[in-house]
Motif scaffolding. Structure first.
Motif, short mmCIF file in Angstrom:
data_model
loop_
_atom_site.label_atom_id
_atom_site.label_comp_id
_atom_site.label_asym_id
_atom_site.label_seq_id
_atom_site.Cartn_x
_atom_site.Cartn_y
_atom_site.Cartn_z
N LEU A 165 61.27 -20.57 -12.70
CA LEU A 165 60.53 -21.91 -12.65
C LEU A 165 61.45 -23.19 -12.86
CD1 LEU A 165 57.05 -21.23 -14.68
CD2 LEU A 165 57.58 -21.46 -12.25
N PRO A 172 58.69 -28.22 -9.84
CA PRO A 172 57.91 -27.25 -10.90
C PRO A 172 56.75 -26.62 -9.85
CG PRO A 172 58.58 -29.14 -12.05
CD PRO A 172 58.95 -29.55 -10.98
N SER A 176 56.54 -23.09 -8.70
CA SER A 176 55.05 -22.32 -9.26
C SER A 176 54.42 -21.65 -8.04
CB SER A 176 54.05 -23.32 -10.05
OG SER A 176 54.77 -24.11 -11.34
#
Length: 412
Positions: A165, A172, A176
């Motif tokens: 991550l 981010p 994800s």
């Protein structure tokens, strides 16, 4: 191959390391991995300068790290680590990550990028190194072994997810999303692995297990290569694929050929611990920047600081959140010590930090050196705590404890 002599030298050191472990085991049980790393440092550029890098050696080292993580993933026994124990292990790691990030922000002067590298490194557990030690000492079976496995699994898997991550270079949200797609595909592979295998699958494993065909071993290597390739396609760290491959392999073998799964694992471990894993550790020693550690004084000061932080950041949450049925201070303290034992992921994380020019060579060397000391010291202290409590419960009568002979000899 550019440096064939280095390959021969590394394999010679891999043979020498267990001999040194056996010779010193009577006085001080030292994990073989320590000898492998120290011998690598000795022949590396900062001491004798005998070893040199080329693409073949780097590839074999990367495969060694992948095999180490794969074997750690294989050791996870889902029936034993689920439920409350797994939830406590997860909570302990989250607490460790928060503490590690906070401490790293203080050390780095609020440098977020550097703090993420250092903080993540502080939360890792060397499950691939701890489990062989416990198994050789006869302590992997039973409740204590199951708890260490649960906390160690999260301590290995958590930093790998954090790396995927935080260190992928994506935002981010994008990271994800990619990780979620990989998780869905892995879940599909798990569903496939849990389905009954056709009868011919078990028959061909049995027929080739003691022949040159070795279908089961080749199938396991295919699973490993496939998951490594899938992680690479998604731009994730290949260690995530290696860990998933280990879990898938256990599900397939336990479901299809439970009576022969141990025999298959023995052959895979022979490849791993006999060749690839020591290769990784020796190359880790060769790559270790001894000059940076000894230069200027600050890295040497950071070494004991990082060692203490491994224990505080990772070990204390494990001690506090240990399952309630793990009674007594000694088992809980031993759990904290085993959870604080780290190395492979610290090497991987610091390598990423160096490549991205986020941390300095001295800080990376101090982190890796502290991780090396943790592998040497923490398991030794954990076993001594466990033995002391057993002796006290036995009234000092010297009751034989399963695995005790292994703890004091070549099993390390």
């Amino acid at each position: 191959m550019e440096y064939p002599g280095t390959l021969v030298l590394i394999m010679a050191l891999a043979v020498l390391a267990p001999l040194l472990g056996y010779a010193t085991g009577r006085w001080l049980p030292v994990p073989v991995v320590i000898f492998e790393i120290v011998l690598g440092i000795l022949v590396g550029p900062d001491v004798l300068g005998w070893a040199h890098h080329d693409q073949v050696i780097d590839t074999l080292s990367d495969l060694g790290l992948s095999m180490l993580i794969f074997l750690a993933g294989y050791e996870i026994r889902f029936a034993e680590v689920r439920g409350s124990t797994l939830r406590r292990a997860g909570a302990a790691w989250v607490l460790s990550f928060a503490a590690g990030l906070g401490v790293a922000l203080l050390l780095s002067g609020a440098d977020l990028a550097k703090s993420l590298v250092i903080g993540t490194a502080l939360t890792s557990t060397a499950l691939g190194a701890v489990l062989p030690i416990l198994r050789d000492a006869g302590r992997l079976e039973g409740r204590f072994g199951s708890v260490v496995m649960a906390f160690g699994s999260v301590g290995e898997f958590g930093p790998i997810i954090a790396m995927a991550l935080l260190f992928s270079g994506r935002s981010p949200g994008a990271a994800s999303a990619v990780l979620a797609v990989f998780a869905v595909l892995t879940a599909g592979a798990v569903f496939w692995a849990m389905r009954p295998r056709p009868p011919w699958f078990a028959r061909i494993i049995a027929m080739t297990l003691h022949s040159s065909g070795q279908f089961a071993v080749r199938f396991v290597m295919l699973l490993l290569a496939g998951m490594l390739g899938l992680a690479h396609v998604f731009g994730l760290d290949t260690l995530l694929g290696a860990f998933a491959a280990g879990m898938l392999t256990r599900l397939v073998l336990q479901g299809a050929v439970p009576e022969r799964s141990d025999a298959v694992l023995e052959r895979v471990e022979a490849i791993g611990f006999g060749f690839l894993v020591p290769f990784f550790y020796i190359v880790t020693g060769i790559d270790f920047d001894l000059a940076a550690l000894l230069d200027g004084g600050r890295p040497l000061v950071l070494l004991p600081v990082f060692l203490l932080l491994f224990l505080l950041v990772r070990g204390v949450p494990a001690y506090l959140l240990a399952p309630r049925d793990l009674t007594g201070r000694a088992p809980r303290a031993a759990l904290g010590l085993f959870s604080s034992t780290c190395l492979p992921l610290v090497v991987a994380i610091t390598a990423i930090g160096l490549d991205d020019q986020v941390i300095g060579a001295g800080e990376a060397a101090a982190l890796v050196a502290a991780a090396m000391v943790s592998v040497l010291v923490f398991p030794l202290l954990a076993f001594r705590l466990l033995r002391r409590e057993e002796d006290e419960e036995d009234g000092g009568g010297g009751r034989a404890v399963p695995g005790r002979a292994a703890e004091s000899g070549e099993a390390w």
